[in-house]
Design an enzyme around this catalytic site. Sequence first.
Site, PDB file in Angstrom:
ATOM      1  N   ASP A 185      -2.418 -59.244  52.007  1.00 48.46           N
ATOM      2  CA  ASP A 185      -3.471 -59.125  53.010  1.00 48.46           C
ATOM      3  C   ASP A 185      -4.409 -60.331  52.910  1.00 48.46           C
ATOM      4  OD1 ASP A 185      -5.332 -58.320  54.849  1.00 48.46           O
ATOM      5  OD2 ASP A 185      -5.746 -56.374  53.924  1.00 48.46           O
ATOM      6  N   HIS A 187      -6.739 -60.704  55.007  1.00 51.32           N
ATOM      7  CA  HIS A 187      -8.006 -60.031  55.324  1.00 51.32           C
ATOM      8  C   HIS A 187      -8.917 -60.864  56.225  1.00 51.32           C
ATOM      9  CE1 HIS A 187     -11.159 -56.957  54.127  1.00 51.32           C
ATOM     10  NE2 HIS A 187     -10.057 -56.235  54.133  1.00 51.32           N
ATOM     11  N   GLU A 211      -0.772 -60.147  56.219  1.00 49.51           N
ATOM     12  CA  GLU A 211      -1.629 -59.367  57.105  1.00 49.51           C
ATOM     13  C   GLU A 211      -2.907 -60.136  57.449  1.00 49.51           C
ATOM     14  OE1 GLU A 211      -4.115 -55.168  56.818  1.00 49.51           O
ATOM     15  OE2 GLU A 211      -2.156 -55.325  55.846  1.00 49.51           O
ATOM     16  N   GLU A 237      -5.764 -53.639  62.582  1.00 49.56           N
ATOM     17  CA  GLU A 237      -6.818 -52.690  62.219  1.00 49.56           C
ATOM     18  C   GLU A 237      -8.119 -52.948  62.966  1.00 49.56           C
ATOM     19  OE1 GLU A 237      -8.658 -53.822  58.080  1.00 49.56           O
ATOM     20  OE2 GLU A 237      -6.629 -54.639  58.200  1.00 49.56           O
ATOM     21  N   HIS A 287      -2.301 -48.800  59.968  1.00 43.32           N
ATOM     22  CA  HIS A 287      -3.285 -49.103  58.930  1.00 43.32           C
ATOM     23  C   HIS A 287      -3.980 -47.804  58.542  1.00 43.32           C
ATOM     24  CE1 HIS A 287      -7.428 -50.540  57.768  1.00 43.32           C
ATOM     25  NE2 HIS A 287      -6.723 -51.468  57.157  1.00 43.32           N
TER      26      HIS A 287
END
Length: 387
Positions: A185, A187, A211, A237, A287
Amino acid sequence: MASKPHKISKIEIFRVPPRWLFVRVETDSGIIGWGEGTLEGHTEAIEGAFQDLTERFIGWDADQIQDIWQHAYRSRFYRGGPVLMSALSGLDIALWDIKGKKHGVPIWQLLGGKVRDRIKVYGWIGGDKPDDVYEGAADRRAQGFTAVKMNGTDGIGWLESPTLLQDTVARVRDVKACGLDVGVDFHGRLHKGMAKQLAKALEPLNPLFIEEPLLPTQPEEIADLARTVSTPIALGERLYTRHDFRPYLERRAIDIAQPDVAHCGGISELHRLASYTETYDVAFAPHCPLGPIALAACMQVDIAAPNFCIQEMSLQIHYNQGADLLTYLNDPTVFTVKDGYVEALHGPGLGIEVNEELVREAAAKHTNEKAWRNAVWKGEDGSLREW
């Protein structure tokens, strides 16, 4: 002969540890449905949105899920966004739970039936600033997981020494050595120059996916990045409707869609997103670093979605301080992980039994405490960095 309407008689919300917002909807016939409208770091905003939703929908027929959804989303001039959609998510999930309980079937039966018997899952390792990933990976393997996810980096500036990325490569290599697949991730912490370098550096290790390689405000740049690496690109997400996903799909920017059932409008929109993304040959992996109600809602759609690939679950995630995924369940065995899978939920509605007494007790203690907030990170020069 038409059945008697089951009118919504009560809507309650519960702020509970670690950072979740549960929703309880009751009908005048006594059927109770549970939802989750968690929006991490913005709990009070969701509570305010529920004041409005409660005023609007008390007295409505709980069976009319689509009509309620459309009115909640469209009948006011402003629509979409994380606050409204997260509140709507909690209400929508609870209404689906009521409908399933009314008919005595799991929600996936109302979505057309199942296309699989169990769902593949992954757990988290490391923390916001990833460390101890090898030990965490070994623990997850012992728990029955075959795949995990971890944060790729700490906070990163717009341009840093490429040597900072070598720690990420080493951590991924360590986790792979445990025999697990690993998603990384980003992020949204890296900007384009650094994200390109990290994606390239990880590619030989064959991560399961990367991700949010960039912030979700950058569909064009993410599409450019997707064309430079073979690693599957996942995100979603921080996208809240089909309309938010559209530019990513039309630009062929993603391989895996990760809508969050507690942010995207609940089961109704999550199910639509599964079909929409399938049109573009995009895999579906909701998610869900959230609570048991959100996970159960995801699973109901996963079981019925042909393009589903893997489900996130928050068991022992680093955010779960004060309560964990199984805390508020009467029967925690419904989420047992075996050989990387969790069996389909077969109970009516969401297929879980919420411990209402414990929820009320926890909410009574927690409501007046400061709600959860994410950390705020700054670089060595004092400038704000992405968390």
